[in-house]
Enzyme design. Structure first.
Site, short mmCIF file in Angstrom:
data_model
loop_
_atom_site.label_atom_id
_atom_site.label_comp_id
_atom_site.label_asym_id
_atom_site.label_seq_id
_atom_site.Cartn_x
_atom_site.Cartn_y
_atom_site.Cartn_z
N PHE A 2 73.13 -35.80 77.07
CA PHE A 2 72.99 -37.14 76.47
C PHE A 2 74.29 -37.69 75.90
CE2 PHE A 2 72.64 -34.74 72.48
CZ PHE A 2 73.36 -35.54 71.62
N SER A 7 73.51 -27.88 76.80
CA SER A 7 73.56 -26.83 75.79
C SER A 7 73.62 -25.44 76.44
CB SER A 7 72.32 -26.93 74.91
OG SER A 7 71.18 -26.78 75.71
N LYS A 24 71.00 -36.69 88.00
CA LYS A 24 69.85 -36.63 87.09
C LYS A 24 70.41 -36.80 85.68
CE LYS A 24 67.64 -34.54 84.42
NZ LYS A 24 67.44 -34.96 83.00
N CYS A 54 81.24 -32.19 72.85
CA CYS A 54 81.35 -30.74 73.07
C CYS A 54 82.73 -30.27 72.61
CB CYS A 54 81.12 -30.38 74.52
SG CYS A 54 82.39 -31.00 75.59
N GLU A 74 76.17 -24.01 66.84
CA GLU A 74 76.60 -25.37 67.21
C GLU A 74 75.72 -26.36 66.46
OE1 GLU A 74 75.92 -26.88 71.26
OE2 GLU A 74 77.82 -27.94 71.09
N GLU A 79 67.33 -37.73 79.96
CA GLU A 79 66.21 -38.65 79.73
C GLU A 79 66.37 -39.40 78.41
OE1 GLU A 79 66.35 -35.43 79.80
OE2 GLU A 79 64.70 -34.42 78.76
P1 NAD Z 1 70.46 -30.18 76.97
O1 NAD Z 1 70.80 -28.81 77.44
O2 NAD Z 1 69.29 -30.33 76.06
O3 NAD Z 1 70.14 -31.14 78.23
C1 NAD Z 1 71.05 -31.29 79.29
C2 NAD Z 1 70.29 -31.65 80.56
O4 NAD Z 1 69.43 -30.58 80.92
C3 NAD Z 1 69.41 -32.90 80.45
O5 NAD Z 1 69.54 -33.65 81.63
C4 NAD Z 1 68.01 -32.33 80.29
O6 NAD Z 1 67.04 -33.17 80.89
C5 NAD Z 1 68.07 -31.01 81.02
N1 NAD Z 1 67.26 -29.96 80.39
C6 NAD Z 1 67.11 -29.74 79.05
N2 NAD Z 1 66.36 -28.64 78.85
C7 NAD Z 1 66.03 -28.16 80.08
C8 NAD Z 1 65.26 -27.05 80.54
N3 NAD Z 1 64.69 -26.22 79.69
N4 NAD Z 1 65.15 -26.86 81.87
C9 NAD Z 1 65.74 -27.70 82.74
N5 NAD Z 1 66.47 -28.77 82.37
C10 NAD Z 1 66.61 -29.00 81.05
O7 NAD Z 1 71.79 -30.79 76.33
P2 NAD Z 1 71.94 -32.15 75.52
O8 NAD Z 1 71.29 -32.00 74.18
O9 NAD Z 1 71.57 -33.30 76.36
O10 NAD Z 1 73.54 -32.21 75.34
C11 NAD Z 1 74.22 -31.64 74.27
C12 NAD Z 1 74.79 -30.29 74.63
O11 NAD Z 1 75.67 -30.43 75.75
C13 NAD Z 1 75.64 -29.69 73.53
O12 NAD Z 1 75.34 -28.33 73.43
C14 NAD Z 1 77.07 -29.91 74.00
O13 NAD Z 1 78.00 -28.99 73.48
C15 NAD Z 1 76.90 -29.76 75.47
N6 NAD Z 1 77.99 -30.38 76.20
C16 NAD Z 1 78.91 -29.57 76.77
C17 NAD Z 1 79.99 -30.11 77.44
C18 NAD Z 1 81.03 -29.23 78.07
O14 NAD Z 1 81.87 -29.73 78.80
N7 NAD Z 1 81.02 -27.93 77.82
C19 NAD Z 1 80.12 -31.51 77.53
C20 NAD Z 1 79.15 -32.31 76.93
C21 NAD Z 1 78.08 -31.73 76.27
#
Ligand code: NAD
Length: 485
Positions: free
Chosen positions: A152, A229, A176, A284, A385, A179
């Site tokens: 997000f 994450s 994708k 991140c 985090e 959401e």
């Molecule tokens: P998230 O893991 O909750 O969601 C990321 C994506 O995965 C979304 O599209 C979501 O729909 C999908 N998703 C979530 N849970 C899922 C599951 N159980 N099974 C399948 N798909 C699932 O992450 P977020 O809250 O949207 O983003 C924040 C996180 O992203 C933070 O931890 C941040 O550090 C990380 N991030 C990392 C980088 C990097 O380059 N390392 C860059 C940006 C963000």
């Protein structure tokens, strides 16, 4: 399409409403206003997108790279022309300020620019006479249908770490988005539509976990790029690999900064504040821990606390606002809970940003910059985090103590050092077990022509997003050994 329109999928160059009855509200985090409803598209709709992307592959792959990149040149111009509108949408759905959203889109555009170099970047290698009269070639060919699953916090940029390289290399692509922030990709896909890309080369499918599972399980998708994450990254890495796919997963972080006594106080404090509180700490690459070394303890905690106290917090659409809300009410509560856990563990509250009074922000997810001192390096708050505007301070005696604490951590996304000593800088650069290192930089975000690195639990895979790594990820190498008698 205006902000109130339903969120649509884009499959085979057609905007389609999902048939699911399973929809979620998309909410403005600054006001609580519902902006739209996002469908959690079921697996059959993922299947339609994959079929169209597969059908497009044969012709797209035969389109010469110099012609493929013409669509990217058009896309770059369209993104430039529409940057204000897209940035405002990013602000409305993610909460960051418009200036931060524009910075994000600049980074997206830079990736399009780099991918325009594919006719050079995608070249292979060859050697004549590997044996007498025999020549050998390495050719790069596209992988097939590829997909990105995005987080997000950068609704516009992160897809661009992958999409421009993937299609320039001759693959077809499925996006994708998160959401929580699906509106930005609606706008970006309207621009992709205007480039005239052939049917099925780029596709958009909205959804959540079920949609992701369908992507991971589909046999015709050959490569998965994920950013999100760490627990999700780990799960997706394992599942995509189990389904025989090429996969790269960028995960979460706990980014530390080291402040040496010889650092420039004003510069260091400003850079730290920007890193810890910019984008409400939801990068991140946000600094979340600061190690004040030796005498830096005499000035750093006071200076950073003053900036934290004075930061202007509010709706990111207001020009004077320096920091917006966090993404959801649940996130705000989680962050407040983590701050309380830190206090219960013995941290000293220097600036408490919980429960602020933000004029006009009564329904927003606001939390002001928070600074906690004397963190227990072994405690929860120093190792979790937080993903909010919270900076924890730890005082150590030497740079070695700080590096040792950094290297014992779970994550390896970013670490930064502030100093005026070249020797300290070299030591840090050499010893830190971290993928993105900053020296007198608060947010060490790699430019598009370098890979976005990340080590340990911040990354699963070997090839990262952006640059040469993206070209390697989105091509498979073919070796030809040739003799003509
Ligand atoms: P998230 O893991 O909750 O969601 C990321 C994506 O995965 C979304 O599209 C979501 O729909 C999908 N998703 C979530 N849970 C899922 C599951 N159980 N099974 C399948 N798909 C699932 O992450 P977020 O809250 O949207 O983003 C924040 C996180 O992203 C933070 O931890 C941040 O550090 C990380 N991030 C990392 C980088 C990097 O380059 N390392 C860059 C940006 C963000």
């Amino acid at each position: 399409m205006n902000q109130q329109s339903p969120i649509l999928n884009y499959i085979d160059n057609t905007w389609q409403e999902s048939l699911t009855e399973n929809l979620l509200d998309v909410t403005n985090p600054a006001t609580g206003e519902v902006l739209s409803r996002v469908p959690l598209s079921p697996s059959r709709e993922v299947g339609q997108a994959v079929t169209c992307a597969s059908n497009a592959l044969a012709e797209w792959r035969r389109t010469p790279p110099v012609e493929r990149i013409q669509y990217l040149f058009k896309l770059k111009n369209l993104l430039e022309e529409n940057i204000d509108d897209i940035s405002e949408t990013i602000t409305m759905e993610s909460g960051k300020t418009v200036a931060e959203a524009k910075g994000e889109m600049r980074r997206a555009i830079e990736n399009v620019e780099v991918a325009c170099g594919i006719p050079t970047l995608m070249q292979g290698t060859n050697l004549e006479d590997i044996a007498s009269g025999i020549d050998e070639f390495m050719i790069r060919q596209p992988v097939g249908v590829c997909a990105v699953i995005a987080p997000f916090n950068f609704p516009g940029m992160i897809t661009f770490w992958f999409l421009p390289y993937a299609i320039a290399c001759g693959n077809t692509f499925i996006v994708k988005p998160s959401e929580k922030v699906p509106l930005t990709m609606q706008k970006i896909f309207q621009l992709l539509e205007q480039t005239g890309l052939p049917n099925g080369v780029v596709n958009l499918i909205n959804g959540g976990r079920e949609t992701v599972d369908a992507i991971l399980e589909h046999p015709e998708i050959r490569a998965i790029s994920f950013v999100g994450s760490t627990p999700t990254a780990k799960a997706i890495y394992a599942k995509a690999a189990a389904h025989g796919k090429r996969v790269q997963c960028q995960g979460g972080a706990k980014n530390p900064l080291i402040v040496l006594p010889d650092a420039d106080p004003e510069f260091t404090t400003n850079a730290t504040a920007e890193s810890a509180f910019g984008c409400a700490g939801q990068r991140c690459l946000a600094a979340s821990l600061a190690f004040a070394v030796g005498n830096a303890q005499q000035w750093f905690p006071k200076a950073i606390s003053e900036i934290a106290t004075n930061r202007v917090v509010g709706n990111g659409l207001d020009e004077e606002v320096e920091m917006g809300p966090v993404i959801t009410n649940d996130s705000r509560k989680r962050i407040e809970g983590l701050i309380q856990n830190g206090i219960d563990e013995g941290a000293r509250v220097i600036v408490d940003g919980r429960y602020p009074n933000i004029s006009g922000g009564e329904h927003g997810n606001f939390i002001r910059p928070t600074v906690l001192g004397d963190l227990n390096p072994e405690g929860e708050i120093a190792n979790t985090e937080i993903f909010g505007p919270v900076l924890g301070l730890i005082h150590v005696e030497t740079i070695d103590d700080a590096i040792q604490l950094i290297n014992s951590g779970q994550y390896g996304n970013m670490a930064c050092l502030f100093t005026s000593s070249g020797a300290s800088a070299r030591k840090f650069r050499y010893e830190a077990q971290i993928g993105n290192v900053g020296i007198n930089i608060g947010v060490a975000a790699p430019m598009a022509f370098f890979p976005f690195s990340g080590w340990k639990d911040s990354f699963f895979g070997d090839l990262h997003g952006q640059s040469w790594d993206a070209v390697d990820f989105f091509t498979q190498k073919k070796v030809v050994v040739e003799r003509w008698n």
